[in-house]
Design an enzyme around this catalytic site. Structure first.
Site, PDB file in Angstrom:
ATOM      1  N   SER A  27       2.500  31.760 -18.869  1.00 11.76           N
ATOM      2  CA  SER A  27       3.014  32.744 -19.822  1.00 11.76           C
ATOM      3  C   SER A  27       4.535  32.729 -19.830  1.00 11.76           C
ATOM      4  O   SER A  27       5.170  32.226 -18.898  1.00 11.76           O
ATOM      5  CB  SER A  27       2.520  34.144 -19.438  1.00 11.76           C
ATOM      6  OG  SER A  27       1.115  34.164 -19.289  1.00 11.76           O
TER       7      SER A  27
ATOM      8  N   SER B 285       8.520  32.638 -22.123  1.00 11.21           N
ATOM      9  CA  SER B 285       9.247  31.969 -23.201  1.00 11.21           C
ATOM     10  C   SER B 285       9.309  30.458 -23.031  1.00 11.21           C
ATOM     11  O   SER B 285       9.289  29.719 -24.019  1.00 11.21           O
ATOM     12  CB  SER B 285      10.663  32.538 -23.302  1.00 11.21           C
ATOM     13  OG  SER B 285      11.362  32.379 -22.070  1.00 11.21           O
ATOM     14  N   THR B 286       9.383  29.956 -21.806  1.00 11.74           N
ATOM     15  CA  THR B 286       9.472  28.513 -21.601  1.00 11.74           C
ATOM     16  C   THR B 286       8.140  27.831 -21.889  1.00 11.74           C
ATOM     17  O   THR B 286       8.109  26.682 -22.348  1.00 11.74           O
ATOM     18  CB  THR B 286       9.938  28.192 -20.166  1.00 11.74           C
ATOM     19  OG1 THR B 286      11.114  28.955 -19.877  1.00 11.74           O
ATOM     20  CG2 THR B 286      10.265  26.711 -20.002  1.00 11.74           C
TER      21      THR B 286
ATOM     22  N   GLY C 102       6.007  29.202 -16.069  1.00 11.95           N
ATOM     23  CA  GLY C 102       7.417  29.505 -15.889  1.00 11.95           C
ATOM     24  C   GLY C 102       7.649  30.322 -14.635  1.00 11.95           C
ATOM     25  O   GLY C 102       6.739  30.556 -13.830  1.00 11.95           O
ATOM     26  N   ALA C 103       8.873  30.779 -14.445  1.00 12.26           N
ATOM     27  CA  ALA C 103       9.219  31.636 -13.305  1.00 12.26           C
ATOM     28  C   ALA C 103      10.443  32.454 -13.663  1.00 12.26           C
ATOM     29  O   ALA C 103      11.276  32.039 -14.458  1.00 12.26           O
ATOM     30  CB  ALA C 103       9.494  30.794 -12.062  1.00 12.26           C
ATOM     31  N   ASP C 104      10.520  33.637 -13.065  1.00  8.69           N
ATOM     32  CA  ASP C 104      11.712  34.455 -13.230  1.00  8.69           C
ATOM     33  C   ASP C 104      12.810  33.999 -12.273  1.00  8.69           C
ATOM     34  O   ASP C 104      13.996  34.138 -12.559  1.00  8.69           O
ATOM     35  CB  ASP C 104      11.381  35.926 -13.005  1.00  8.69           C
ATOM     36  CG  ASP C 104      10.409  36.445 -14.051  1.00  8.69           C
ATOM     37  OD1 ASP C 104      10.701  36.301 -15.251  1.00  8.69           O
ATOM     38  OD2 ASP C 104       9.352  36.979 -13.673  1.00  8.69           O
TER      39      ASP C 104
ATOM     40  N   LYS D 191       7.570  35.912 -10.123  1.00  8.94           N
ATOM     41  CA  LYS D 191       7.001  35.881 -11.463  1.00  8.94           C
ATOM     42  C   LYS D 191       6.517  37.280 -11.821  1.00  8.94           C
ATOM     43  O   LYS D 191       6.416  38.140 -10.963  1.00  8.94           O
ATOM     44  CB  LYS D 191       5.828  34.889 -11.533  1.00  8.94           C
ATOM     45  CG  LYS D 191       6.266  33.434 -11.399  1.00  8.94           C
ATOM     46  CD  LYS D 191       5.090  32.460 -11.376  1.00  8.94           C
ATOM     47  CE  LYS D 191       4.135  32.636 -12.529  1.00  8.94           C
ATOM     48  NZ  LYS D 191       4.802  32.522 -13.849  1.00  8.94           N
ATOM     49  N   GLY D 192       6.245  37.475 -13.103  1.00  3.67           N
ATOM     50  CA  GLY D 192       5.724  38.769 -13.518  1.00  3.67           C
ATOM     51  C   GLY D 192       6.685  39.612 -14.312  1.00  3.67           C
ATOM     52  O   GLY D 192       6.425  40.783 -14.570  1.00  3.67           O
TER      53      GLY D 192
ATOM     54  N   GLU E  59      -1.752  35.108 -13.806  1.00  4.84           N
ATOM     55  CA  GLU E  59      -0.995  33.891 -13.485  1.00  4.84           C
ATOM     56  C   GLU E  59      -1.336  33.382 -12.084  1.00  4.84           C
ATOM     57  O   GLU E  59      -1.508  32.180 -11.869  1.00  4.84           O
ATOM     58  CB  GLU E  59       0.508  34.161 -13.600  1.00  4.84           C
ATOM     59  CG  GLU E  59       0.988  34.319 -15.030  1.00  4.84           C
ATOM     60  CD  GLU E  59       2.430  34.749 -15.124  1.00  4.84           C
ATOM     61  OE1 GLU E  59       3.039  34.547 -16.188  1.00  4.84           O
ATOM     62  OE2 GLU E  59       2.969  35.304 -14.141  1.00  4.84           O
TER      63      GLU E  59
END
Length: 268
Positions: A62, A64-65, A119-121, A131-132, A140
């Site tokens: 999940s 934007s990337t 993706g990842a934050d 993440k999250g 995820e």
């Protein structure tokens, strides 16, 4: 009269300078936004090219990337005729799979996955992730746990030596609504600073795809993330955390100069 004209000219000059400054700021913002999006696209393209193959059972993450990953996945499938079965981690991912005409499945039909691209934050030097940020950490992590390999895609802003260097919003924690107050008290006893995440376009808190709340647990300094994750997972009321310890095998970061930096999981 002369003073009046001088004041008028000064005001006009000031307004002109302010307008110029605003325009320059807008141009800079657009340039930076374009650079970030190009970085996401580059990371996604490289990851799809190097890891997706015919017959692949793919977990689709999940954020934007991942939008760029699905774009490149669709192009690859259409060009090569690859058969790729896609399992989403969220409503957003499911819609992307459908909209791009890819083969949709779920864990009840495809419980074992070859690759998970997400993706990842934030990602540290040992590939521990936060993440999250989008509130999808439970699904995820379930999908990531079903994959033989987790491939992370992100832009240069998400690459850190230590967690917390870039990401300042804390660890997203999915919580059963009735338990959020005692959970937040417990988090404080762990040295964390919990904040109930509030919605932007509705009154009240954010509600996940699983009808739970999200608490963002802010922290200072490095932690033993494995130990902290164990403490959190043993706390009643916590459904899942956004700490991903030991899941990722490799991370692709799109950089500011257009290149892609690849980080592999350190050897034990």
């Amino acid at each position: 009269m002369i003073l009046s004209r001088t004041l008028t000219l000064s005001t006009t000059l000031l307004n002109s300078l302010q307008l110029s400054s605003t325009r320059n700021t807008t141009i800079l913002f657009r340039t930076m936004t374009s650079m970030v999006e190009q970085a996401k696209d580059a990371a996604a393209e490289r990851a799809v090219k190097e890891h997706v193959y015919d017959g692949c059972r793919l977990g689709v993450g999940s954020g934007s990337t991942v939008v760029y990953a699905v774009k490149h996945l669709s192009a690859l499938v259409n060009k090569s005729g690859f058969k790729v079965t896609c399992v989403p981690t969220s409503f957003q991912a499911r819609q992307l799979i459908i909209e791009n005409g890819l083969d949709l499945s779920d864990l009840s039909q495809t419980p074992e996955l070859d690759i998970v691209i997400d993706g990842a934050d934030e990602c540290d030097a040992s590939l521990t992730l936060i993440k999250g940020g989008g509130g999808c950490q439970l699904q995820e992590k379930i999908v990531a746990a079903c994959g033989k390999k987790m491939v992370v895609i992100a832009d240069y802003r998400k690459k850190s030596k230590e967690l917390g260097d870039q990401w300042k919003k804390g660890i997203p924690i999915e919580v059963v609504p009735m338990a959020y107050v005692p959970v937040m008290n417990k988090l404080r006893s762990f040295g964390l600073d919990p904040v109930l995440r509030m919605a932007q376009s509705k009154a009240g808190p954010v509600v996940t795809d699983n009808s739970n709340f999200v608490v963002d647990a802010k922290f200072t300094g490095p932690h033993n993330w494995d130990v902290l994750e164990t403490k959190l997972s043993r706390t009643p009321g916590i459904v899942e955390t956004g700490l991903f310890v030991g899941y990722a095998s490799v991370a692709y970061f799109g950089m500011e100069d257009g290149s892609v930096s690849v980080l592999h999981k350190p050897a034990l």
